[in-house]
Design an enzyme around this catalytic site. Structure first.
Site, PDB file in Angstrom:
ATOM      1  NE  ARG A  59      -3.727   0.096   2.314  1.00 33.71           N
ATOM      2  CZ  ARG A  59      -4.386   0.519   3.387  1.00 33.71           C
ATOM      3  NH1 ARG A  59      -4.344  -0.205   4.511  1.00 33.71           N
ATOM      4  NH2 ARG A  59      -5.085   1.629   3.348  1.00 33.71           N
ATOM      5  CD  GLN A  91     -13.035   6.927   8.801  1.00 30.24           C
ATOM      6  OE1 GLN A  91     -13.451   5.916   9.379  1.00 30.24           O
ATOM      7  NE2 GLN A  91     -13.721   7.511   7.817  1.00 30.24           N
ATOM      8  CG  HIS A 109      -8.130   4.850  11.184  1.00 33.95           C
ATOM      9  ND1 HIS A 109      -9.140   4.544  10.311  1.00 33.95           N
ATOM     10  CD2 HIS A 109      -8.719   4.982  12.403  1.00 33.95           C
ATOM     11  CE1 HIS A 109     -10.286   4.480  10.976  1.00 33.95           C
ATOM     12  NE2 HIS A 109     -10.058   4.758  12.249  1.00 33.95           N
ATOM     13  CB  CYS A 117       9.584   1.921  18.323  1.00 34.62           C
ATOM     14  SG  CYS A 117      10.399   0.694  19.379  1.00 34.62           S
ATOM     15  CB  THR A 176     -16.192   7.700   5.547  1.00 37.00           C
ATOM     16  OG1 THR A 176     -16.025   6.595   6.437  1.00 37.00           O
ATOM     17  CG2 THR A 176     -17.144   8.708   6.153  1.00 37.00           C
ATOM     18  CG  LEU A 202     -20.101   7.029  -5.641  1.00 39.71           C
ATOM     19  CD1 LEU A 202     -19.790   8.099  -6.690  1.00 39.71           C
ATOM     20  CD2 LEU A 202     -19.265   5.782  -5.898  1.00 39.71           C
ATOM     21  CD  GLU A 203     -22.220   3.802  -2.850  1.00 34.58           C
ATOM     22  OE1 GLU A 203     -22.601   3.460  -3.969  1.00 34.58           O
ATOM     23  OE2 GLU A 203     -21.191   3.382  -2.308  1.00 34.58           O
ATOM     24  CB  ALA A 219     -14.756  12.795  -3.595  1.00 35.83           C
TER      25      ALA A 219
HETATM   26  N1  APR Z   1     -16.338   9.700  -4.381  1.00 40.21           N
HETATM   27  C1  APR Z   1     -16.940   9.794  -3.165  1.00 40.21           C
HETATM   28  N2  APR Z   1     -17.173   8.740  -2.361  1.00 40.21           N
HETATM   29  C2  APR Z   1     -16.765   7.538  -2.803  1.00 40.21           C
HETATM   30  C3  APR Z   1     -16.120   7.358  -4.050  1.00 40.21           C
HETATM   31  C4  APR Z   1     -15.912   8.508  -4.842  1.00 40.21           C
HETATM   32  N3  APR Z   1     -15.307   8.435  -6.046  1.00 40.21           N
HETATM   33  N4  APR Z   1     -15.856   6.030  -4.206  1.00 40.21           N
HETATM   34  C5  APR Z   1     -16.309   5.418  -3.101  1.00 40.21           C
HETATM   35  N5  APR Z   1     -16.863   6.314  -2.259  1.00 40.21           N
HETATM   36  C6  APR Z   1     -17.475   6.069  -0.944  1.00 40.21           C
HETATM   37  C7  APR Z   1     -18.264   4.780  -0.861  1.00 40.21           C
HETATM   38  O1  APR Z   1     -19.619   5.018  -1.227  1.00 40.21           O
HETATM   39  C8  APR Z   1     -18.143   4.445   0.636  1.00 40.21           C
HETATM   40  O2  APR Z   1     -19.189   5.049   1.370  1.00 40.21           O
HETATM   41  O3  APR Z   1     -16.417   5.936  -0.016  1.00 40.21           O
HETATM   42  C9  APR Z   1     -16.806   5.061   1.043  1.00 40.21           C
HETATM   43  C10 APR Z   1     -15.705   4.050   1.243  1.00 40.21           C
HETATM   44  O4  APR Z   1     -16.092   3.229   2.311  1.00 40.21           O
HETATM   45  P1  APR Z   1     -15.024   2.195   2.911  1.00 40.21           P
HETATM   46  O5  APR Z   1     -14.426   1.401   1.791  1.00 40.21           O
HETATM   47  O6  APR Z   1     -15.712   1.487   4.030  1.00 40.21           O
HETATM   48  O7  APR Z   1     -13.844   3.118   3.481  1.00 40.21           O
HETATM   49  P2  APR Z   1     -13.854   3.952   4.825  1.00 40.21           P
HETATM   50  O8  APR Z   1     -15.225   4.446   5.150  1.00 40.21           O
HETATM   51  O9  APR Z   1     -12.763   4.948   4.718  1.00 40.21           O
HETATM   52  O10 APR Z   1     -13.424   2.841   5.918  1.00 40.21           O
HETATM   53  C11 APR Z   1     -13.274   3.281   7.251  1.00 40.21           C
HETATM   54  O11 APR Z   1     -12.456   1.093   7.858  1.00 40.21           O
HETATM   55  O12 APR Z   1     -11.225  -0.757   7.352  1.00 40.21           O
HETATM   56  C12 APR Z   1     -11.226   0.405   8.072  1.00 40.21           C
HETATM   57  O13 APR Z   1      -9.324   1.558   8.791  1.00 40.21           O
HETATM   58  C13 APR Z   1     -10.111   1.319   7.652  1.00 40.21           C
HETATM   59  O14 APR Z   1     -10.112   3.732   7.677  1.00 40.21           O
HETATM   60  C14 APR Z   1     -10.821   2.591   7.226  1.00 40.21           C
HETATM   61  C15 APR Z   1     -12.179   2.480   7.897  1.00 40.21           C
END
Ligand code: APR
Length: 233
Positions: A59, A91, A109, A117, A176, A202-203, A219
């Site tokens: 990553r 996050q 995070h 360490c 998120t 996005l949704e 976004a």
């Molecule tokens: N524009 C806006 N939003 C988007 C886009 C985009 N192009 N693509 C995806 N998304 C949105 C999705 O609809 C979803 O709601 O981003 C969100 C991503 O969700 P996750 O994959 O769950 O990521 P996140 O919410 O950051 O996860 C939170 O979970 O696994 C842990 O530590 C990890 O920080 C992470 C935490």
């Protein structure tokens, strides 16, 4: 009276999706290819440090191939020009907010480009591969690990985040899913303290029902539009 409201922004993987970084819970996301229990818990690190270090090396290496998108740029512009306080809580463990120019970024995070360490909590910037057994320059223990908050560990700077939410006039959640606490609960905390709450995603997300307003779309479209409207208010 010029608008100088205090703003707290929370970002998640969705803001970096349009830069080409994978999200977690999309059907082709990271958690579709890796199990959290294998790469993102303290037990996983103890059981198979090579697998865990390789996952974060992969990553970290992916960051070289991506650049900030207009959503990151818009938040950096907001921080530069907004007369009130702006705290950007992310996050995300990527460095795209910083590379877009945001300076007041709180990585709750952790960060891919930091090593921690496990013996003395010393932190140092780390750009390359981080092998298991790397020696801490502060205490010489061979226990440097990725500076990532694993599931079951406590996110960073929660006191500072909660203080900022208690003073916020506006809380904005961007990209998120609202699937992981404590971040998923920030909207309710902000609302309880009287802040206006906005979701840019996005949704619809798991938390959409808690927001005063939701604007859905990519976004790199909805975030610059929101910032432009705020600054030209
Ligand atoms: N524009 C806006 N939003 C988007 C886009 C985009 N192009 N693509 C995806 N998304 C949105 C999705 O609809 C979803 O709601 O981003 C969100 C991503 O969700 P996750 O994959 O769950 O990521 P996140 O919410 O950051 O996860 C939170 O979970 O696994 C842990 O530590 C990890 O920080 C992470 C935490």
């Amino acid at each position: 009276m010029p608008d100088s409201r205090a703003i707290v922004i929370l970002t998640g993987a969705g803001i970096s999706a349009e830069s080409g970084l994978e999200t977690f819970r999309a059907s082709d996301g990271l958690w579709a290819s890796y199990r959290v229990e294998d790469v993102c818990t303290p037990a996983a690190l103890a059981r198979d440090p090579v697998l865990v270090h390789d996952f974060y090396d992969m990553r970290r290496g992916a960051l070289a191939g991506v650049v900030p998108n207009p959503a990151h740029d818009a938040l950096a512009r907001l921080e530069r020009t907004w007369p009130g306080d702006v705290l950007l809580v992310t996050q995300n463990v990527d460095d795209l907010h910083e590379r877009a120019g945001s300076q007041n970024v709180l990585h709750m995070h952790g960060e891919l480009k930091s090593a921690l360490c496990a013996a003395c909590d010393h932190r140092l910037r780390w750009q390359e591969s981080l092998p298991p057994g790397a020696v801490c320059p502060a205490c010489t223990a061979p226990l440097l690990r990725p500076d990532i908050v694993f599931f079951g560990e406590i996110p960073y700077q929660m006191d500072r985040i909660e203080r900022a939410l208690s003073r916020a006039d506006l809380f904005v959640s961007i990209g998120t899913s609202g699937a992981v606490y404590p971040a998923a609960g920030f909207v309710r905390l902000a609302h309880a303290y009287g802040a206006e709450t906005l979701e840019l995603n996005l949704e619809p997300s798991a938390g959409s029902g808690w927001f005063d307003e939701c604007r859905h779309g990519p976004a790199s479209i909805v975030v610059p539009a929101w910032v432009e409207a705020l600054l030209s208010g």
